[in-house]
Design a protein around this motif. Sequence first.
Motif, PDB file in Angstrom:
ATOM      1  N   ILE A 285       0.753  -1.503   0.426  1.00 33.06           N
ATOM      2  CA  ILE A 285       0.147  -0.225  -0.073  1.00 33.06           C
ATOM      3  C   ILE A 285       0.911   1.202   0.071  1.00 33.06           C
ATOM      4  N   ARG A 286       1.860   0.969   1.040  1.00 28.25           N
ATOM      5  CA  ARG A 286       2.706   1.991   0.116  1.00 28.25           C
ATOM      6  C   ARG A 286       3.183   2.427  -0.429  1.00 28.25           C
ATOM      7  N   ILE A 287       3.309   1.369  -1.601  1.00 22.56           N
ATOM      8  CA  ILE A 287       4.052   1.615  -2.760  1.00 22.56           C
ATOM      9  C   ILE A 287       3.016   2.373  -3.539  1.00 22.56           C
ATOM     10  N   ILE A 288       1.648   1.508  -3.431  1.00 22.49           N
ATOM     11  CA  ILE A 288       0.917   2.511  -4.327  1.00 22.49           C
ATOM     12  C   ILE A 288       0.227   2.951  -3.980  1.00 22.49           C
ATOM     13  N   GLY A 289       0.821   4.069  -2.526  1.00 18.89           N
ATOM     14  CA  GLY A 289       0.546   5.554  -2.323  1.00 18.89           C
ATOM     15  C   GLY A 289       1.444   6.419  -2.676  1.00 18.89           C
ATOM     16  N   LEU A 290       2.319   6.458  -3.599  1.00 16.89           N
ATOM     17  CA  LEU A 290       3.447   6.691  -3.756  1.00 16.89           C
ATOM     18  C   LEU A 290       3.210   6.951  -5.033  1.00 16.89           C
ATOM     19  N   ALA A 291       2.300   5.803  -6.020  1.00 17.84           N
ATOM     20  CA  ALA A 291       1.826   5.947  -7.382  1.00 17.84           C
ATOM     21  C   ALA A 291       1.191   6.977  -7.585  1.00 17.84           C
ATOM     22  N   VAL A 292       0.166   7.190  -6.162  1.00 21.21           N
ATOM     23  CA  VAL A 292      -1.219   7.986  -6.808  1.00 21.21           C
ATOM     24  C   VAL A 292      -0.911   9.893  -6.177  1.00 21.21           C
ATOM     25  N   ILE A 293      -0.314   9.637  -5.212  1.00 21.21           N
ATOM     26  CA  ILE A 293       1.135  10.933  -5.578  1.00 21.21           C
ATOM     27  C   ILE A 293       1.849  11.419  -7.177  1.00 21.21           C
ATOM     28  N   GLY A 294       2.756  10.899  -6.904  1.00 23.12           N
ATOM     29  CA  GLY A 294       2.986  10.955  -8.043  1.00 23.12           C
ATOM     30  C   GLY A 294       4.365  11.215  -7.342  1.00 23.12           C
ATOM     31  N   LEU A 295       6.009  10.538  -8.334  1.00 24.41           N
ATOM     32  CA  LEU A 295       7.204  11.032  -7.920  1.00 24.41           C
ATOM     33  C   LEU A 295       7.799  12.979  -7.768  1.00 24.41           C
ATOM     34  N   ASP A 296       6.741  13.085  -8.711  1.00 20.56           N
ATOM     35  CA  ASP A 296       7.550  14.820  -8.674  1.00 20.56           C
ATOM     36  C   ASP A 296       6.321  15.238  -7.451  1.00 20.56           C
ATOM     37  N   ASN A 297       5.404  15.215  -6.645  1.00 21.75           N
ATOM     38  CA  ASN A 297       4.478  15.545  -5.950  1.00 21.75           C
ATOM     39  C   ASN A 297       5.043  15.369  -4.154  1.00 21.75           C
ATOM     40  N   LEU A 298       6.013  14.371  -4.373  1.00 23.25           N
ATOM     41  CA  LEU A 298       7.071  14.315  -3.301  1.00 23.25           C
ATOM     42  C   LEU A 298       7.320  15.617  -2.206  1.00 23.25           C
ATOM     43  N   ASN A 299       6.651  15.553  -1.329  1.00 21.24           N
ATOM     44  CA  ASN A 299       7.028  16.373   0.023  1.00 21.24           C
ATOM     45  C   ASN A 299       6.959  15.708   1.832  1.00 21.24           C
ATOM     46  N   LEU A 300       7.285  15.569   2.226  1.00 19.37           N
ATOM     47  CA  LEU A 300       7.639  15.082   3.670  1.00 19.37           C
ATOM     48  C   LEU A 300       6.357  15.094   3.943  1.00 19.37           C
ATOM     49  N   VAL A 301       5.109  15.858   4.186  1.00 17.59           N
ATOM     50  CA  VAL A 301       4.030  15.701   4.401  1.00 17.59           C
ATOM     51  C   VAL A 301       3.005  14.691   3.424  1.00 17.59           C
ATOM     52  N   ASN A 302       3.199  14.710   3.099  1.00 20.52           N
ATOM     53  CA  ASN A 302       2.558  13.475   1.683  1.00 20.52           C
ATOM     54  C   ASN A 302       3.084  12.153   2.369  1.00 20.52           C
ATOM     55  N   VAL A 303       4.797  11.730   1.954  1.00 21.53           N
ATOM     56  CA  VAL A 303       5.241  10.442   2.122  1.00 21.53           C
ATOM     57  C   VAL A 303       4.787  10.433   3.901  1.00 21.53           C
ATOM     58  N   ALA A 304       5.005  11.718   4.984  1.00 22.13           N
ATOM     59  CA  ALA A 304       4.320  11.402   6.280  1.00 22.13           C
ATOM     60  C   ALA A 304       2.714  10.343   6.605  1.00 22.13           C
ATOM     61  N   PHE A 305       2.122  11.108   5.258  1.00 25.15           N
ATOM     62  CA  PHE A 305       0.652  10.035   5.605  1.00 25.15           C
ATOM     63  C   PHE A 305       0.322   8.848   4.768  1.00 25.15           C
ATOM     64  N   VAL A 306       1.173   9.016   3.877  1.00 21.69           N
ATOM     65  CA  VAL A 306       1.322   7.810   3.394  1.00 21.69           C
ATOM     66  C   VAL A 306       2.430   6.587   3.726  1.00 21.69           C
ATOM     67  N   PHE A 307       3.242   6.888   4.615  1.00 19.73           N
ATOM     68  CA  PHE A 307       4.149   6.115   5.540  1.00 19.73           C
ATOM     69  C   PHE A 307       3.545   5.429   6.737  1.00 19.73           C
ATOM     70  N   THR A 308       3.160   6.216   7.398  1.00 19.52           N
ATOM     71  CA  THR A 308       2.271   5.899   8.863  1.00 19.52           C
ATOM     72  C   THR A 308       0.826   5.476   8.482  1.00 19.52           C
ATOM     73  N   GLY A 309      -0.121   6.544   7.281  1.00 19.65           N
ATOM     74  CA  GLY A 309      -1.397   5.318   7.166  1.00 19.65           C
ATOM     75  C   GLY A 309      -1.532   4.483   6.311  1.00 19.65           C
ATOM     76  N   ALA A 310      -0.842   3.726   5.204  1.00 20.87           N
ATOM     77  CA  ALA A 310      -0.835   2.847   4.971  1.00 20.87           C
ATOM     78  C   ALA A 310      -1.073   1.230   5.578  1.00 20.87           C
ATOM     79  N   SER A 311      -0.649   1.410   6.861  1.00 14.67           N
ATOM     80  CA  SER A 311      -1.379   0.317   7.999  1.00 14.67           C
ATOM     81  C   SER A 311      -2.665   0.353   8.881  1.00 14.67           C
ATOM     82  N   VAL A 312      -3.228   1.861   8.375  1.00 11.59           N
ATOM     83  CA  VAL A 312      -5.030   1.728   8.385  1.00 11.59           C
ATOM     84  C   VAL A 312      -5.212   1.434   7.629  1.00 11.59           C
ATOM     85  N   VAL A 313      -5.260   1.655   6.126  1.00 11.60           N
ATOM     86  CA  VAL A 313      -5.897   1.040   5.230  1.00 11.60           C
ATOM     87  C   VAL A 313      -5.549  -0.361   4.860  1.00 11.60           C
ATOM     88  N   ALA A 314      -4.667  -0.956   5.081  1.00 10.41           N
ATOM     89  CA  ALA A 314      -4.480  -2.364   5.286  1.00 10.41           C
ATOM     90  C   ALA A 314      -5.347  -2.764   6.112  1.00 10.41           C
TER      91      ALA A 314
END
Length: 190
Positions: A161-190
């Motif tokens: 889910i973390r990888i899917i989250g990065l794909a949804v955001i897009g590598l060009d749009n990565l920032n600290l807040v987006n990555v922290a959200f994906v990193f911690t939120g992935a386990s909730v989605v799982a």
Amino acid sequence: MGGKLTRDTSVILFGNLISSTFAVIFTILVARFLGPENWGIIAAIGSLLTILVAVCDLGFSSALFRFVSKRWESGDKKEALDVVKTIWTLRFFTVLLFALVLLIFSSSLSQTLLKIDDPRFMIFVAVGLVGALFIDFQIAQSEARQEWKKAAFFISLTNIIRIIGLAVIGLDNLNLVNVAFVFTGASVVA
């Protein structure tokens, strides 16, 4: 017995390999696009989550495996499910308590533990803690019932889910807040 043990162990190993592979891919992508300073913050969040999960578990996963697997194997499935419900209830209230503490003190904890003035990051940690403890419960419950494929699936799910989250955001749009959200939120989605 030997063939079943080897097969069951292989299933769990496969789940761990999938999870580790996706974790390495996530780490490489995020470290490259965020840079060392921001990657350090994500790594600190990950380390903090690991410590909090270990503390907040309070031995519930071990108890789940010990007491449920014994009853499940002996055919006493009703009693096994009663133990699952009891441990789930204890886990729920423990998670709620620790998450509330993190939320209430998010501002000061962000400054003290992460050296960031933004309380959202500690809120992300609280969300990640909730997700991690509940996914851990699902894994322990599946292992206690000897549902090895289901356990392997849950083991690998968060990092997928973390990888899917990065794909949804897009590598060009990565920032600290987006990555922290994906990193911690992935386990909730799982």
